[in-house]
Design a protein around this motif. Sequence first.
Motif, PDB file in Angstrom:
ATOM      1  N   PHE A  99       0.921  -1.155   0.235  1.00 12.52           N
ATOM      2  CA  PHE A  99      -0.098   0.023   0.084  1.00 12.52           C
ATOM      3  C   PHE A  99       0.909   1.385  -0.069  1.00 12.52           C
ATOM      4  O   PHE A  99       2.115   1.266   0.485  1.00 12.52           O
ATOM      5  N   TYR A 101       0.355   5.098   1.237  1.00 13.23           N
ATOM      6  CA  TYR A 101      -0.223   5.725   2.115  1.00 13.23           C
ATOM      7  C   TYR A 101      -0.432   7.148   1.483  1.00 13.23           C
ATOM      8  O   TYR A 101      -1.297   7.998   1.839  1.00 13.23           O
ATOM      9  N   ARG A 130      11.174   0.043  -1.726  1.00 10.77           N
ATOM     10  CA  ARG A 130      10.453  -0.914  -0.833  1.00 10.77           C
ATOM     11  C   ARG A 130      10.071  -2.203  -1.810  1.00 10.77           C
ATOM     12  O   ARG A 130      10.346  -3.496  -1.189  1.00 10.77           O
ATOM     13  N   GLY A 273      -9.441   1.622   4.348  1.00  7.51           N
ATOM     14  CA  GLY A 273      -8.707   1.018   5.140  1.00  7.51           C
ATOM     15  C   GLY A 273      -9.305  -0.537   4.963  1.00  7.51           C
ATOM     16  O   GLY A 273      -8.824  -1.462   5.725  1.00  7.51           O
TER      17      GLY A 273
ATOM     18  N   GLN B  97      -8.552  -8.199   6.807  1.00  2.17           N
ATOM     19  CA  GLN B  97      -7.518  -7.220   7.219  1.00  2.17           C
ATOM     20  C   GLN B  97      -7.981  -5.963   7.143  1.00  2.17           C
ATOM     21  O   GLN B  97      -8.249  -5.412   5.857  1.00  2.17           O
ATOM     22  N   LEU B  98      -8.034  -5.039   7.909  1.00  2.00           N
ATOM     23  CA  LEU B  98      -8.431  -3.617   8.092  1.00  2.00           C
ATOM     24  C   LEU B  98      -7.396  -2.733   8.456  1.00  2.00           C
ATOM     25  O   LEU B  98      -6.626  -3.028   9.266  1.00  2.00           O
ATOM     26  N   PHE B  99      -7.598  -1.498   8.013  1.00  2.00           N
ATOM     27  CA  PHE B  99      -6.296  -0.587   8.402  1.00  2.00           C
ATOM     28  C   PHE B  99      -6.748   0.823   8.897  1.00  2.00           C
ATOM     29  O   PHE B  99      -7.612   1.210   8.468  1.00  2.00           O
ATOM     30  N   TYR B 101      -5.728   4.700   8.804  1.00  2.00           N
ATOM     31  CA  TYR B 101      -4.651   5.629   8.267  1.00  2.00           C
ATOM     32  C   TYR B 101      -4.118   6.614   9.390  1.00  2.00           C
ATOM     33  O   TYR B 101      -2.998   6.985   9.059  1.00  2.00           O
ATOM     34  N   TYR B 104      -1.925   4.018  11.996  1.00  2.00           N
ATOM     35  CA  TYR B 104      -1.208   2.702  11.043  1.00  2.00           C
ATOM     36  C   TYR B 104      -1.476   1.392  11.963  1.00  2.00           C
ATOM     37  O   TYR B 104      -0.676   0.565  12.231  1.00  2.00           O
ATOM     38  N   ARG B 233       9.746  -6.565   9.678  1.00  2.00           N
ATOM     39  CA  ARG B 233      11.039  -6.456   9.800  1.00  2.00           C
ATOM     40  C   ARG B 233      11.432  -5.254  10.872  1.00  2.00           C
ATOM     41  O   ARG B 233      12.231  -4.342  10.750  1.00  2.00           O
ATOM     42  N   ASP B 270       2.059  -1.497  10.749  1.00  2.00           N
ATOM     43  CA  ASP B 270       2.893  -1.386   9.771  1.00  2.00           C
ATOM     44  C   ASP B 270       3.010   0.027   9.212  1.00  2.00           C
ATOM     45  O   ASP B 270       1.747   0.782   9.107  1.00  2.00           O
ATOM     46  N   TYR B 271       4.158   0.381   9.013  1.00  2.00           N
ATOM     47  CA  TYR B 271       4.420   1.905   8.634  1.00  2.00           C
ATOM     48  C   TYR B 271       4.957   1.915   7.282  1.00  2.00           C
ATOM     49  O   TYR B 271       5.373   3.008   6.803  1.00  2.00           O
ATOM     50  N   THR B 272       5.152   0.792   6.644  1.00  2.61           N
ATOM     51  CA  THR B 272       5.816   0.834   5.280  1.00  2.61           C
ATOM     52  C   THR B 272       4.685   0.381   4.069  1.00  2.61           C
ATOM     53  O   THR B 272       5.249   0.169   2.965  1.00  2.61           O
ATOM     54  N   GLY B 273       3.413   0.224   4.451  1.00  2.02           N
ATOM     55  CA  GLY B 273       2.619  -0.312   3.465  1.00  2.02           C
ATOM     56  C   GLY B 273       2.585  -2.015   3.194  1.00  2.02           C
ATOM     57  O   GLY B 273       2.186  -2.244   2.201  1.00  2.02           O
ATOM     58  N   GLN B 274       3.129  -2.527   4.114  1.00  2.00           N
ATOM     59  CA  GLN B 274       3.156  -4.061   3.902  1.00  2.00           C
ATOM     60  C   GLN B 274       2.198  -4.428   4.877  1.00  2.00           C
ATOM     61  O   GLN B 274       1.891  -4.016   5.826  1.00  2.00           O
ATOM     62  N   THR B 275       1.610  -5.637   4.495  1.00  2.00           N
ATOM     63  CA  THR B 275       0.333  -6.582   5.312  1.00  2.00           C
ATOM     64  C   THR B 275       0.664  -7.491   6.024  1.00  2.00           C
ATOM     65  O   THR B 275      -0.126  -7.850   6.472  1.00  2.00           O
ATOM     66  N   VAL B 276       1.821  -8.375   5.611  1.00  2.00           N
ATOM     67  CA  VAL B 276       2.037  -9.588   6.280  1.00  2.00           C
ATOM     68  C   VAL B 276       3.584  -9.920   5.979  1.00  2.00           C
ATOM     69  O   VAL B 276       4.200  -9.525   5.220  1.00  2.00           O
ATOM     70  N   THR B 277       3.931 -10.620   6.913  1.00  2.00           N
ATOM     71  CA  THR B 277       5.226 -11.486   6.766  1.00  2.00           C
ATOM     72  C   THR B 277       5.099 -12.984   7.285  1.00  2.00           C
ATOM     73  O   THR B 277       4.019 -13.590   7.485  1.00  2.00           O
ATOM     74  N   PHE B 285      15.267 -11.951   8.134  1.00  2.13           N
ATOM     75  CA  PHE B 285      15.307 -10.452   7.387  1.00  2.13           C
ATOM     76  C   PHE B 285      15.029  -9.419   8.650  1.00  2.13           C
ATOM     77  O   PHE B 285      15.524  -8.200   8.298  1.00  2.13           O
TER      78      PHE B 285
END
Lengths: 310, 310
Positions: A99, A101, A130, A273, B97-99, B101, B104, B233, B270-277, B285
Amino acid sequence: MSSFGLGLRLSKVTVELAAGIARRNQTVKSGAVSLACSRLQHVDQSQSLHTLSAHTPARSRSRLLQEYNNTSCNLVNFVRNMSAETLPDPSNLIFRQLFDYQSYTYTYLLADKDTKDAILIDPVIELVKRDLHLVEDLGLNLIYAVNTHCHADHITGSGLLKEKLPNCKSIISGNSGAKADLYIDEGDQIKFGNLALEVLSTPGHTSGCVTYVLRNETGTPVIAFTGDAILIRGCGRTDFQEGDSGMLYDNVHGKILSLPPTTRLMPAHDYTGQTVTTVKEELQFNPRLTKTKEEFIKIMQELNLPYQKR
Amino acid sequence: MSSFGLGLRLSKVTVELAAGIARRNQTVKSGAVSLACSRLQHVDQSQSLHTLSAHTPARSRSRLLQEYNNTSCNLVNFVRNMSAETLPDPSNLIFRQLFDYQSYTYTYLLADKDTKDAILIDPVIELVKRDLHLVEDLGLNLIYAVNTHCHADHITGSGLLKEKLPNCKSIISGNSGAKADLYIDEGDQIKFGNLALEVLSTPGHTSGCVTYVLRNETGTPVIAFTGDAILIRGCGRTDFQEGDSGMLYDNVHGKILSLPPTTRLMPAHDYTGQTVTTVKEELQFNPRLTKTKEEFIKIMQELNLPYQKR
């Protein structure tokens, strides 16, 4: 696949499931897992289906069939999924939703687990670093930067990705008027490893808007990447130069909302969201697209949206 | 499950797969689907495995085993998934999964497809209206508002959810010091329909931080909702009053990163726009948690993070 090959696989399943039971007995008490385990109580790890032969006594044969039943949780789940909200992805798919932002854009990374060939759908130029980092972490080979359309709200990362990865080719619809290495249109395929996206031409937001469809091993669509054609409980604006509300309505209903109701819809943007929706949900709850074509055109005419910053 | 029951299921699969082939032949050309279809070419819909008996001639038996192979794509996929990056969710799981903005924060909606009982993990007060709308659209019965910990950066939506839905109970760790209807700790279960989350106590960011683990039908963990214990990460800060870097390191390694490498990790932020690891990725990593405990403690001491706005 030979029955011997299957036998080997079944043995692996049996061991894994037995391990599952062990773990289960330590900790898990959920109904679902209890159900799974009650199916597994009689698994005999010393035998697997490929040992079945003309010489197998009837008693053993029935026990082997019982074992087959016991080890077939996933086949049963597969059948249960026939009526599910959504269907599982192809088993060799690596998938990440990313995503931005700033522009509220979703970028999707898809790859074949076996060949590692990967594609990025709708990359954003500011987030190429990224995305490339993730591609590298996952040990993937990015072969295509794929765009659903020419975006008004952000700059595609395709160009920068091609600079960083000279073997990566950019893809967009031939009707977009944009420059790319490869131009696609209705019915085309974008292959990556043993997976592929099918192209549906879905103009209306722009002339070059396309939707990419991913199917599972049985040929059933599981995900449609809809760009701005349909959003979660919304749709792309149609007040730009190439916009056409009537065309958008016809394409969304004729090509996207006519996919199986279980199909997950993953748009290029969301502003609430939310990360995903389904054909079934949008047919029931999309505030614009559940209206008649005439009502839809009127709604879109009266939106009076501000122009995009970018 | 009886072999007759399985037979019925197999027949349904066969029909579905045949339908899959029909669709495939019209449109799909991907390697993956070709592979699936090559497995299906010889499916005989007039027979299914439960017809196998002591009276079945060897030739028919081998053909039935061939049919078994052909109709077992998903069992095969299940086996392939044993070595996959991730494993499929329980087949009766509805998942969103909901977010938020603003903070975060990821909020997770989980429900049992069959009973419709649902839970929300880490709801955010400002987004309760959105979450309740989705719960209603999906026809779910929200029974629990579950928190991974007492958040410093946003206000939980638990209280407002309980106001709107009097039958919904709030849940948090007994060590959190926060008020809730139900307090959970290590080894407890949060059941919703035929599914359940297991509680792992993972303090270090706060004293009451827990991780919730969801297993599939075989008892294998598929998702861990890690709160702020481990982020994609990264990890939660440990410079608040209840923070303890050494404790966080031990709990993350001992309880979260010791789950199967295929386990998906879904954090509270998450602060990078990623949703899962995944466990596998973070073991390789994570820039902090791949270090020794001593190095990790030093890194966390030297972060000098600004205090949260809220």
